[in-house]
Design a protein around this motif. Structure first.
Motif, PDB file in Angstrom:
ATOM      1  N   THR B 752      66.030  17.385  45.430  1.00 41.49           N
ATOM      2  CA  THR B 752      65.103  17.700  46.516  1.00 41.49           C
ATOM      3  C   THR B 752      64.422  16.410  46.961  1.00 41.49           C
ATOM      4  N   VAL B 754      61.738  14.701  49.877  1.00 37.61           N
ATOM      5  CA  VAL B 754      60.800  14.919  50.977  1.00 37.61           C
ATOM      6  C   VAL B 754      60.641  13.579  51.692  1.00 37.61           C
ATOM      7  N   ARG B 757      56.363  13.396  54.864  1.00 39.08           N
ATOM      8  CA  ARG B 757      55.320  14.380  54.606  1.00 39.08           C
ATOM      9  C   ARG B 757      54.019  13.853  55.203  1.00 39.08           C
ATOM     10  N   THR B 764      61.820  18.496  54.298  1.00 35.32           N
ATOM     11  CA  THR B 764      62.337  18.630  52.939  1.00 35.32           C
ATOM     12  C   THR B 764      63.839  18.792  53.013  1.00 35.32           C
TER      13      THR B 764
END
Lengths: 532, 1029
Positions: B752, B754, B757, B764
């Motif tokens: 995962t 990101v 942000r 994501t």
């Protein structure tokens, strides 16, 4: 406190026991198959066994019938089976393997159950019938395939199954016939003879006495298989068993069909439509036209019941392993079993003889038993007995035809059947039935037997042909394919069928290999009864 | 004993409603501080009296306490809060999700919520909204690519298609691999109708039946948790052997409540460029000679000026879907309520096909007797499908084989009768697909009702009882109508007769489950002990009726068939399972978690002596970042690092009654019984499956990078071969035996990232990597191959060979000499034929790996979701191409006038010598069409197929409030657009390698990787609007 605990624990224990028992029943109630019975009564089994029995032999007769030249295949030159070959192509892997399937599965397993269940419910007549049929089934499978799975058969905890000599199966036949005789003579069976009727509507109609005679007939067949053996053959035994067997054509065992729909119709009928490309062979036509030995010059009055004339009313046959000659005029062409010129299967029931939807299928006939007796007596040297049995055999076959295949229901203008006068004349013809027992020949017996078993007694005829190597003195005019013999045969004639290819060759190959079953000429390997 | 008395006291108090005086009733709402959503099951205790309760599913609680006492609110994954009771009767609390400390909560087996860090096996969670936004009719098709270890293969792109769902590879070779579907703690029927129950006993490949799990309304799903292996699903016992998918439905949210209405419409378009192309050079005929009585395109060149028709393009239509969603929800301190309805009306890309579905669901919960939370749900499903035929003789193959110089739309004569292109050549004629669709009918309809009720009570602060009852009843009705003028059934029904086959299939699932859990804390050691009992009673009533020979050609009623040819078949099934289980969970200082569990099942499909089996499981999780020193040292860059390990045993039982030798009623003269094909096996044992899994989870840079790694290894011993073929010496045709051992292992990685942000932009990206491997460890020596006969397509099938894989293709290939050269027939110059027996491995369907790449982006008021799917390797059998080649219709047959010599050696005496005779015989395929049919089937197995596909993309936009601010009633408006399967980049030559020739009713590995006469997935374009009041 302690006391309370103990009372509590007793209650708890009781609860657990009750709950446990309840759970057990709850689960067990869901275990058994609700859709299909696992424990049917024996009366429900006999009709399907008869049908599947018939299905096995008739299915494979399409191939054996070519080996023994009852008919040939008009759909192509050098048909594998016409050439006494065996098709290795897996897509044809069920050919010649239907008896194998029936003997072990639908017929065999069901008979095995029928014997067990019959004993449990003390229905001794059904037990006896089951033994007799099982004996016949083992006999047939051994006659066709030679080596068989015998002692390991029906053990479904096994993964592989070894082959044994068919002699082992023949011993079982003997044993099962004895069991059949024993159970069919159990006191009480005759008293409640109507008990067989509900299950036996499609064979003997519930006549336990006839089943007893049938069991003796199977025994006679079995004993006669030893005729070529250097030891163990007893003509007297064969004669004795024949005498205890079928007494007239009324005792003939035939399987009857309801017709109407495919599954309930004869395999040879128009609904099933399996014989579109089949043509009566030159051999059978020659024998009945009087053009082939040993009955040269005698026209057989039975041919009108059993064969198709061409449209010009002449009887003709197709030589084995040839293409149908389409160049000849339509009215001279050989018709197929449904009376069509060409391979057409008509939409209505136009066949004759066994080629009808509801035609009965003979399993064991008085005629066959008499020919067996004649041959045994001839081997023994008792020619007078042989001649009587021979005459009875021919007469028995006339009776079979007139009672079971009178030919009604056909609209064909070329149809005819023998008259009582023709029958008398034929039996009085010394070229057919000599008056002097010394003029009776093996060829006469075997050829009349061939005619009497035409298009139903395939297995017995094939056994006979193999016992006499397809040739004289028994079969003076039988012409086995020579120049066009199937390539895999290595010049030898066919002697056995292979076990069902799509099964044994795929899932039991190692066991087959041990008996040479994977060799391409395995089908030419002589079977046990051919070896002295 | 003391605890028992305590319990008794509490019970008495409950029963008689006694209460301590001077107390007041405090009620309130507990929400998550982050998103203000209500938090159910939060423990609320009075510190002084130790009395406690939990919040209901809407987040509300009610408790009796005196002024001055302290209430303790605690919930796993959140910080504990203590509040003094004041004069106010209401108390609203916000709990803060302490991610760094604890991690999130995850729903695990039996719907037990656990701290995610405590779980010793990998779990995957997918949000319901993410699945629902794709707006696929089958929710499970939306799941593909969204979680590692999940493989979903839709059977086709036709309406009502089913989806084969496999978690972590195929463990069973002869039994079902479909996971257990659980909705709110209650098993949900996911069966696909098995055509074997029909009178015609069909092989699950000529039409499709929706897998019943797809009945669920995607909009009702709050969350889906995937328990991939038996380690995770062990508490489900034998039902969890294939893993489990837990669906949590949406519950009513408290406050003033809301109404949501959503409408969308979709257009489905076939990608014609990918459809098989038909050659337009050579006319109908054989070996170069014109013959319009055959369908083979082996004739002479078309005359110049011949008009061609794009029959494929002219056949398909633009599919259309419309969907309405409505939900009403609300709640108070004791009760919450949510009603939802969805109506879907779909018209397929195949003319005349349609799919309609109505879903209604009512979820409500309330608290009774102050102590017991009762949640109940009722749902109704109504589905009607008019579907196309598939596979051999199905409409796609009939369409592709329609002569290109004839207009497929011209299917009717002026008098309304069927127009055939090959007069009086019934054997060669194929139904015009457009005529077929209008005259032959395939349809099914389902009415289904589920009801469930759950009681949950904290009897004391350490003891909880949870009791669930569920029922699921569905009634399916199906109709197969073959018009008398159709050729489809001419083989058995007879041309000019027609056939009708109907079935009704009713399924009833009844379940009960009770779990008693107790917890106690010993210093830093927290312990929870659970004991439970479950009962599963599943019944199926199937009856099928068939009639042939119609009196009135198009009257679709069994009464219209000839009584002589009417047949019926009953296939009822009852399966009962009783289970008891226990689990002990230990957690030490949020550092080390250990869970040990055992379950014993008694299952009715097995013989009594083998009916009981026990499964132990154990799992552990070690949170390294919670070690004091480590925590400080890595604080700046590592938020979480934990390792986990688990192992489990489970079993699998056979199809009920499969081990019993039963008699089959016969159609022969006089009827009666004869043995069915199946041999008895009174000693049949269950399949024994043992699994271990290890892995780790790490989160870096404040959650900007996360990685979850899992390796699993599953051994299945004594696999049950149903329909196992052996020598007929067994007395039967098919056997049921414990015959083989297999192993199945693999790696899953979820990464995962990101990348962005910020306050306004959030992106994501999740990568789900999945690699599965398998091997046959043991097979009996006499068994060269095992296959499930449903997968037998042309002359290839899904096979397994000793020492090889379970996902192989078995078939026929060239006859080769001892040097591996193709053996050529000296008479024809063509290959000798194909090896016949035994079959050999000709392909491997299992991909090397797959990756799902999921992107969720929010930019201010925009939401964007994009899912890509990558596959690498694995073979696909292009049966369509095989058919077209053998018919002379494939583009590959256009080059047929050039003479060529097939490389190989002649089948003469030297064939296996050191110097075989090379083939020099020239063949011109134009005049020797056998050239094309002499290609063995493995020539059509396309190797190492890769793909990159855009599974779906959604863009949503929340309209600024000022646009509708005057309409007070409206809370928000969202407009959105979604596309699915918009592009596919692949080295596969057929329409779409994502295909399955069987339905999920086929057991074992099934027919994935066989591309055979199915309509591919269309490209879809959807637009919608959602209004919340």
């Amino acid at each position: 406190m302690k006391k309370i605990c103990s009372i509590k624990s007793i209650i708890l224990l009781l609860l657990i026991v009750v709950a446990g028992a309840g759970c057990k029943k709850y689960l067990e109630d869901a275990y058994l198959d609700p859709n299909r019975p696992v424990n049917p009564n024996v009366e429900t089994l006999l009709a399907p066994i008869a049908n599947n029995w018939a299905r096995g032999v008739t299915f494979d007769s399409r191939f054996i019938g070519k080996y023994i030249q009852n008919f040939s295949d008009a759909s192509g030159l050098n048909n594998v089976w016409d050439q006494m070959g065996w098709d290795r192509n897996i897509t044809n892997g069920t050919a010649g393997g239907e008896v194998w399937r029936q003997h072990y599965w639908q017929v065999g397993s069901t008979l095995k159950y029928m014997i067990e269940e019959g004993k449990r419910t003390e229905k001794w007549d059904y037990v006896g019938v089951a033994y007799a049929m099982f004996a016949y089934s083992w006999q047939t499978a051994g006659d066709m395939y030679g080596d068989l799975i015998v002692s390991q058969a029906f053990d479904n905890t096994r993964l592989t199954f070894d082959f044994e000599s068919q002699f082992e199966a023949y011993k079982l036949v003997f044993q099962y016939c004895d069991s059949a005789i024993k159970y069919l003579q159990t006191p009480g069976v005759r008293v409640r003879s109507n008990s067989l009727l509900p299950g036996d509507q499609w064979m003997y109609g519930g006549n336990a006495q006839r089943w007893l005679r049938f069991a003796y007939g199977v025994k006679a067949r079995n004993f006669h298989r030893y005729s070529m053996k250097s030891s163990g053959y007893s003509a007297d035994s064969v004669i004795r068993y024949c005498d205890s067997s079928l007494r007239s054509a009324a005792d003939d065992l035939t399987i009857k069909f309801a017709g109407g729909v495919l599954d309930a119709s004869s395999f040879y009928g128009q609904i099933r439509g399996n014989l579109g490309a089949f043509r009566q062979s030159e051999y059978i036509v020659g024998l009945m036209n009087g053009t082939l030995a040993p009955f040269n010059g005698v026209q057989d009055p039975r041919r009108g019941n059993m064969l198709w004339p061409s449209l010009d009313s002449q009887f003709r046959g197709v030589p084995i392993a040839t293409n149908e000659v389409t160049a000849v005029p339509i009215n001279q062409r050989v018709r197929n079993p449904f009376g069509s010129v060409g391979n057409t299967i008509p939409t209505i029931d136009t066949g004759r003889y066994v080629w009808r939807n509801t035609a009965e299928l003979p399993v064991l006939t008085y005629a066959e038993i008499q020919f067996l007796k004649a041959e045994a007596a001839l081997i023994k040297g008792d020619r007078a007995t042989a001649l009587t049995a021979y005459r009875n055999g021919i007469g028995g076959h006339f009776d079979l035809l007139s009672t079971r295949f009178p030919g009604s229901g056909t609209t064909d203008a070329n149809f005819f059947r023998f008259t009582p006068a023709q029958r008398t004349a034929y039996l009085a013809n010394t070229a057919v039935v000599p008056t002097d027992p010394n003029q009776l020949t093996l060829a006469m017996i075997m050829t009349q037997k061939y005619i009497a078993l035409y298009f139903h007694g395939f297995i017995e005829t094939w056994v006979d042909l193999r016992r006499y190597n397809y040739t004289a003195p028994a079969y003076p005019s039988f012409a086995a394919p020579t120049a066009n013999l199937f390539a895999d045969n290595g010049g030898r004639l066919v002697n056995r069928l292979r076990p069902r290819m799509q099964v044994e060759f795929q899932w039991n190959a190692a066991a087959l290999e041990k008996i040479g079953g994977l060799q391409i000429d395995y089908h030419t390997k002589p079977v046990w009864f051919q070896i002295p | 004993m003391r605890k028992f008395i305590q319990l008794l006291t509490v019970g008495l108090l409950l029963c008689f409603g006694l209460s301590v005086s001077a107390q007041q009733t405090i009620s309130g709402l507990v929400t998550d501080a982050a998103d203000k959503t209500p938090l159910p099951n939060v423990s609320v205790r009075v510190k002084e009296t130790k009395q406690g309760t939990t919040t209901n599913s809407a987040g509300y609680f009610t408790i009796k306490a005196s002024q001055g006492q302290t209430l303790i609110f605690s919930f796993v994954g959140f910080g504990t809060i203590e509040m003094k009771v004041g004069s106010s009767a209401t108390m609203n609390i916000e709990l803060v999700n302490d991610e760094k400390k604890l991690g999130e909560v995850v729903v695990t087996a039996l719907n037990i919520r656990r701290n995610k860090n405590s779980v010793g096996y990998s779990t995957a969670e997918v949000k319901g909204s993410e699945l629902a936004q794709t707006n696929r009719e089958n929710i499970f098709t939306s799941l593909a690519g969204r979680a590692p270890g999940v493989t979903v293969t839709p059977t086709s792109g036709a309406v009502g298609a089913s989806a084969q769902i496999v978690l972590r590879g195929f463990n069973s070779v002869g039994l079902s691999n479909q996971p257990l579907i659980v909705v709110d703690g209650v098993p949900f029927n996911n069966e696909t109708f098995n055509q074997g129950s029909l009178v015609s006993d069909l092989p699950n490949r000529n039409q499709d039946y929706t897998n019943r799990g797809a009945d669920i309304n995607p909009e009702d799903i709050e969350n889906m948790t995937i328990l991939k292996g038996p380690e995770a699903a062990a508490l489900y016992g034998v039902l969890g052997a294939n893993g489990a998918i837990l669906i949590t439905t949406k519950k009513g949210k408290g406050g003033k409540g809301r109404i949501t209405y959503d409408y969308n419409t979709r257009y489905d378009v076939i990608n014609y460029n990918r459809m098989p192309q038909i050659q337009r050079v050579f006319d109908q005929g054989t070996n170069g000679i014109l013959d319009v009585a055959v369908r083979t395109g082996f004739g002479p060149r078309y005359a110049p000026g011949t008009v061609f028709y794009d029959n494929v393009r002219n056949f398909f239509e633009v599919g259309r879907l419309e969907r309405h969603n409505l939900s009403l929800e609300g709640g108070s301190d004791k009760t919450s309520y949510r009603f939802s309805g969805q109506y879907t009306d779909q018209k397929g890309t195949v003319p005349t096909t349609s799919f309609k579905r109505l879903n209604l669901r009512l979820n409500s919960s309330t608290r009774i007797l102050d102590k017991i939370d009762v949640s109940s749900s009722f749902a109704y499903f109504n589905t009607v499908t008019n579907k196309p035929s598939r596979g051999d003789g199905g409409l796609l193959l009939n369409l592709l084989q329609w002569p290109v110089d004839d207009d497929v739309r011209n299917f009717q004569n002026p008098d309304g009768s069927k127009r055939n292109v090959q007069q009086n050549q019934f054997a060669a004629e194929l139904d015009n697909p457009l005529w077929e669709l209008r005259n032959n009918r395939l349809s099914d309809r389902t009415n289904r009702f589920t009801a469930a009720i759950t009681f949950n009570s904290d009897i004391t602060d350490w003891l909880n009882v949870n009791l669930r009852f569920g029922s699921d009843f569905s009634a399916d009705q199906g109709n197969i109508f073959t018009h008398p003028q159709s050729f489809a059934n001419s083989g058995f029904a007879g041309f000019g007769r027609g056939r009708i086959e109907n079935y009704s299939n009713n399924n009833l699932l009844l379940n009960y489950l009770v779990v008693v859990s107790a917890n106690h804390t010993f210093g830093k050691l927290k312990t929870t002990l659970r004991v439970g009992n479950a009962l599963d009673d599943t019944r199926r009533f199937t009856s099928s009726q068939r009639g042939d020979s119609l009196f009135i050609p198009d009257f679709n009623s069994l009464d219209n068939t000839n009584p002589t040819f009417q047949r019926l078949r009953q296939r009822n099934q009852l399966r009962r399972i009783i289970g008891v289980f226990s689990e002990l969970s230990l957690s030490y200082n949020d550092l080390l978690f250990v869970s040990l569990a055992g379950r014993n099942d008694w299952a009715s499909p097995l013989p009594q002596q083998n009916r009981s089996f026990f499964y132990p499981t154990g799992s552990t999780s070690f949170v390294i970042t919670n070690i004091k020193g480590v925590k400080e040292a890595t604080k700046s860059w590592l938020s979480l690092f934990r390792i986990r390990a688990s192992l489990a045993r489970t079993n699998r039982f056979p199809t009920p009654y499969q081990n019993q030798a039963a008699f089959l009623s016969q159609l022969t003269s006089g009827g009666g019984y004869a043995f069915d094909f199946f041999a008895p096996n009174p000693d049949l044992k269950p399949e024994k499956q043992s699994t271990y899994e290890t892995g780790f989870e790490a989160r870096f840079l404040n959650g900007r990078i996360g990685i979850d790694f899992a390796y699993y290894n599953t051994v299945v011993k004594d696999q049950i071969g149903q329909l196992l073929r052996l020598s007929y010496g067994s007395g039967f045709v098919l056997n049921t035996q414990n015959f083989t051992d297999t192993r199945n292992w693999g790696t899953e990685i979820q990464l995962t990232l990101v990348p962005i942000r910020t306050k306004t932009v959030n992106w994501t990206a999740t990568f789900n990597y999945n690699r599965m491997r398998n091997r046959v460890e043991r097979m009996p020596a006499n068994l060269p191959e095992f296959y499930v006969s449903d997968t037998w397509i042309t002359n290839s099938r899904g096979s397994m060979f000793p020492g090889n894989t379970t996902t192989a293709i078995g078939g026929q290939t060239y006859v080769r000499n001892n040097q591996g050269q193709i053996v050529i027939d000296p008479n024809s110059g063509l290959p000798l034929g194909f090896t016949t027996t035994p079959y050999v491995k000709t392909g491997e369907r299992l991909p090397n790996y797959t990756v799902g790449w999921n992107n969720q982006v929010t930019i201010k008021n925009f939401n964007i979701s994009v899912l890509f799917d990558i596959r690498r390797g694995g073979d696909i059998f292009n049966v369509n191409e095989l058919r077209l080649t053998r018919q002379g219709l494939s583009m590959r047959t256009v080059d047929r006038e050039t003479p060529r010599t097939i490389p190989g050696v002649l089948n003469d005496a030297n064939v296996n010598s050191a110097n075989p005779t090379p083939n020099t015989i020239s063949v011109t395929p134009m005049f020797r069409q056998a050239y094309w049919s002499s290609l063995p089937e493995d020539e059509f197995i396309e190797r190492d197929i890769n793909w990159l596909r855009l599974r779906d993309v959604t863009i949503g936009y929340n309209l600024p409030k000022k646009l509708f601010g005057k309409v007070k009633a409206i809370n928000s408006i969202n407009v959105y657009a979604t596309g699915t399967d918009l592009f596919l980049i692949t080295n596969y030559s057929g329409a779409d390698p994502l295909t399955n020739a069987n339905t999920p009713a086929t057991p074992g590995v099934g027919g994935f990787g066989f591309d055979f006469g199915t309509v591919p997935l269309p490209r879809t374009f959807l637009f919608g609007v959602r209004v919340i009041f």
